[in-house]
Design an enzyme around this catalytic site. Sequence first.
Site, mmCIF file in Angstrom:
data_model
loop_
_atom_site.group_PDB
_atom_site.id
_atom_site.type_symbol
_atom_site.label_atom_id
_atom_site.label_comp_id
_atom_site.label_asym_id
_atom_site.label_seq_id
_atom_site.Cartn_x
_atom_site.Cartn_y
_atom_site.Cartn_z
ATOM 1 N N ASN A 147 53.794 39.738 29.405
ATOM 2 C CA ASN A 147 54.270 39.763 30.944
ATOM 3 C C ASN A 147 53.354 38.818 31.810
ATOM 4 O OD1 ASN A 147 52.934 41.258 33.296
ATOM 5 N ND2 ASN A 147 55.258 41.840 33.200
ATOM 6 N N LYS A 196 39.062 46.273 40.480
ATOM 7 C CA LYS A 196 40.209 45.600 41.042
ATOM 8 C C LYS A 196 40.471 46.660 42.300
ATOM 9 C CE LYS A 196 41.886 44.451 36.451
ATOM 10 N NZ LYS A 196 43.269 43.982 35.942
ATOM 11 N N LYS A 248 42.392 54.346 32.916
ATOM 12 C CA LYS A 248 43.119 53.452 31.796
ATOM 13 C C LYS A 248 43.409 54.347 30.611
ATOM 14 C CE LYS A 248 44.357 48.846 31.111
ATOM 15 N NZ LYS A 248 44.627 47.963 32.027
ATOM 16 N N SER A 297 51.891 47.879 42.012
ATOM 17 C CA SER A 297 52.048 49.154 41.537
ATOM 18 C C SER A 297 51.847 50.383 42.511
ATOM 19 C CB SER A 297 50.842 49.550 40.388
ATOM 20 O OG SER A 297 51.635 49.260 39.047
ATOM 21 N N THR A 351 51.737 40.631 38.569
ATOM 22 C CA THR A 351 50.340 40.153 38.036
ATOM 23 C C THR A 351 50.408 38.622 37.867
ATOM 24 O OG1 THR A 351 50.413 42.072 36.332
ATOM 25 C CG2 THR A 351 48.866 40.283 35.786
ATOM 26 N N LYS A 362 43.865 55.267 38.716
ATOM 27 C CA LYS A 362 45.061 54.320 38.544
ATOM 28 C C LYS A 362 44.672 53.052 37.334
ATOM 29 C CE LYS A 362 49.326 52.708 39.941
ATOM 30 N NZ LYS A 362 49.623 52.775 38.700
HETATM 31 N N1 LIG Z 1 50.967 43.889 32.601
HETATM 32 C C1 LIG Z 1 50.130 43.921 33.755
HETATM 33 O O1 LIG Z 1 50.453 44.211 34.755
HETATM 34 C C2 LIG Z 1 48.637 43.448 33.520
HETATM 35 C C3 LIG Z 1 48.174 42.890 32.437
HETATM 36 N N2 LIG Z 1 46.884 42.384 32.519
HETATM 37 C C4 LIG Z 1 46.112 42.097 31.243
HETATM 38 O O2 LIG Z 1 46.618 40.812 31.075
HETATM 39 C C5 LIG Z 1 46.586 40.713 29.413
HETATM 40 C C6 LIG Z 1 47.896 40.374 28.876
HETATM 41 O O3 LIG Z 1 48.747 41.649 29.165
HETATM 42 P P1 LIG Z 1 50.305 41.755 28.981
HETATM 43 O O4 LIG Z 1 50.665 40.326 29.374
HETATM 44 O O5 LIG Z 1 50.767 42.730 29.921
HETATM 45 O O6 LIG Z 1 50.756 42.000 27.563
HETATM 46 P P2 LIG Z 1 51.605 41.833 26.750
HETATM 47 O O7 LIG Z 1 52.105 42.619 25.737
HETATM 48 O O8 LIG Z 1 52.991 41.543 27.662
HETATM 49 O O9 LIG Z 1 51.551 40.285 26.120
HETATM 50 C C7 LIG Z 1 50.341 40.233 25.499
HETATM 51 C C8 LIG Z 1 50.456 38.705 24.907
HETATM 52 O O10 LIG Z 1 49.165 38.495 24.244
HETATM 53 C C9 LIG Z 1 49.228 38.036 23.085
HETATM 54 N N3 LIG Z 1 48.299 38.660 22.109
HETATM 55 C C10 LIG Z 1 47.945 39.782 21.562
HETATM 56 N N4 LIG Z 1 47.146 39.856 20.669
HETATM 57 C C11 LIG Z 1 46.723 38.436 20.679
HETATM 58 C C12 LIG Z 1 45.402 37.861 20.128
HETATM 59 N N5 LIG Z 1 44.704 38.454 19.085
HETATM 60 N N6 LIG Z 1 45.375 36.508 20.099
HETATM 61 C C13 LIG Z 1 46.229 35.745 20.977
HETATM 62 N N7 LIG Z 1 47.077 36.275 21.724
HETATM 63 C C14 LIG Z 1 47.210 37.688 21.451
HETATM 64 C C15 LIG Z 1 50.820 38.663 22.622
HETATM 65 O O11 LIG Z 1 51.178 37.905 21.676
HETATM 66 C C16 LIG Z 1 51.482 38.467 23.832
HETATM 67 O O12 LIG Z 1 52.037 36.991 24.025
HETATM 68 C C17 LIG Z 1 45.775 41.989 29.144
HETATM 69 O O13 LIG Z 1 44.391 41.613 29.175
HETATM 70 C C18 LIG Z 1 46.124 42.876 30.093
HETATM 71 O O14 LIG Z 1 45.080 43.963 30.157
HETATM 72 C C19 LIG Z 1 45.980 42.450 33.719
HETATM 73 C C20 LIG Z 1 46.629 43.213 34.645
HETATM 74 C C21 LIG Z 1 47.900 43.726 34.648
HETATM 75 O O1 LIG Z 2 49.596 48.613 37.490
HETATM 76 C C1 LIG Z 2 48.562 49.265 37.407
HETATM 77 O O2 LIG Z 2 48.492 50.242 38.002
HETATM 78 C C2 LIG Z 2 47.774 48.866 36.468
HETATM 79 C C3 LIG Z 2 47.627 47.475 35.858
HETATM 80 C C4 LIG Z 2 46.467 47.388 34.861
HETATM 81 O O3 LIG Z 2 46.484 47.971 33.939
HETATM 82 C C5 LIG Z 2 45.397 46.529 35.197
HETATM 83 O O4 LIG Z 2 45.520 45.593 36.191
HETATM 84 O O5 LIG Z 2 44.777 46.069 34.251
#
Ligand SMILES: NC(=O)C1=CN([C@@H]2O[C@H](COP(=O)(O)OP(=O)(O)OC[C@H]3O[C@@H](n4cnc5c(N)ncnc54)[C@H](O)[C@@H]3O)[C@@H](O)[C@H]2O)C=CC1
Ligand SMILES: O=C(O)CCC(=O)C(=O)O
Length: 426
Positions: free
Chosen positions: A233, A106, A118, A360, A202, A82
């Site tokens: 997000n 995790k 992933k 999830s 998250t 997952k």
């Molecule tokens: N969406 C989820 O459910 C989960 C996300 N994560 C992790 O959280 C982190 C953010 O993910 P999301 O919020 O989902 O992504 P997202 O796509 O919703 O947002 C990403 C954010 O990071 C910024 N960003 C991208 N490249 C950048 C850079 N080079 N320098 C500074 N900022 C930058 C973007 O502008 C945006 O504000 C990632 O590492 C992801 O793997 C971890 C667990 C679950």
């Molecule tokens: O919601 C999921 O199954 C995975 C979320 C995820 O990609 C992460 O925790 O980095």
Amino acid sequence: MVADKTKEQVNKQEEKHDVLKSTQTVIHKALEKLGYPEEVFELLKEPIRMMTVKIPVRMDDGSVKIFTGYRAQHNDAVGPTKGGIRFHPNVTEKEVKALSIWMSLKCGIVDLPYGGGKGGIVCDPRNMSFGELERLSRGYVRAISQIVGPTKDIPAPDVFTNSQIMAWMMDEYSRIDEFNSPGFITGKPLVLGGSHGRETATAKGVTICIREAAKRRGIELKGARVVVQGFGNAGSFLAKFMHDAGAKIIGISDAYGALHDPNGLDVDYLLDRRDSFGTVTKLFNNTISNKELLELDCDILVPAAIENQITEENAHNIRASIVVEAANGPTTLEATQILTERGILLVPDVLASAGGVTVSYFEWVQNNQGYYWTEEEVEEKLELVMVKSFNNIYETSTVRKVDMRLAAYMVGVRKMAEASRFRGWI
Ligand SMILES: NC(=O)C1=CN([C@@H]2O[C@H](COP(=O)(O)OP(=O)(O)OC[C@H]3O[C@@H](n4cnc5c(N)ncnc54)[C@H](O)[C@@H]3O)[C@@H](O)[C@H]2O)C=CC1
Ligand SMILES: O=C(O)CCC(=O)C(=O)O
């Protein structure tokens, strides 16, 4: 001579930023501490399955562009794998492998019946049309359809992917499967079998970890100064939840820059104005850099964007008392050591960001049983899981006298090592 030295330095830095190598180092240490033999590390140091695919996509101008995608399945001894799918120009095979290992950890930490997986596609969705993104999403599912499925490997959103992309992917898989398959993917829109609370899960999980860490450090959340890197997000909802808890959000950022106001930013306004890629700073002139943001004077720092943001170059300048990793892999191992030596409490990614995969899992359970829970039910269950997991890792860290990252790896790796052993794999 000078050029040679520079090359050597660049290589060294690349090695330190090699997220696969870093995670392997900590897994090795964790297994050693737990007394497992070397073959367990040999099994767990890489995904058991890695698929690389080429995805031809008809672009709006009539040309065909070939995209590269990956799906890594780290270990499926515990159950189906997952983990999310990332759309980003810097996606690499190594990164996807490391991300799949972090997913296994995790799932072990929050005790889900899954292993880690992933996916990623090398692309920049910010420069693609809606139609191009739909064709890319569907093409990726066709390319990996043989190795994924509700009982094999269940994808979800990650950086620059969202519920719309999950919906297209679910629809494509359902066509291939000739069956409506909501359990194929999570993070779907509510009307397609998504779960209440997945969009904010998250950030909710990170908020719970911040609350628990702050208690341990005697920090009141009311009035605490918080800096959040990334406004997608994870970062944007986290900023909102911390703001609602009475904290002062003094800095946020996106890929283009950062905003700082020592008196507190207007989080509701920023949430309202951010786009679907978490971009908001382009609307302002008085921005600072991401580097400056990380070094702001604050109580709580939350990297919620990408990998390798806190390194040995800036770890000495971090002024927060608590760092809680919402992003995957934002802190290098050298930086982890520096922060720990400086007495900064670092709550690692594999624990702090596990709220997403937890909800999830709830979504998948609801899809399988065809009976859906209220938002309150989901939140209650998430709260229990996150508090239990935080306490377990904090206690392991205290009793075993290791930092919280190593403690989290020790807790996370154990279940898949045991499951692999019972299956007779090692
Ligand atoms: N969406 C989820 O459910 C989960 C996300 N994560 C992790 O959280 C982190 C953010 O993910 P999301 O919020 O989902 O992504 P997202 O796509 O919703 O947002 C990403 C954010 O990071 C910024 N960003 C991208 N490249 C950048 C850079 N080079 N320098 C500074 N900022 C930058 C973007 O502008 C945006 O504000 C990632 O590492 C992801 O793997 C971890 C667990 C679950
Ligand atoms: O919601 C999921 O199954 C995975 C979320 C995820 O990609 C992460 O925790 O980095």
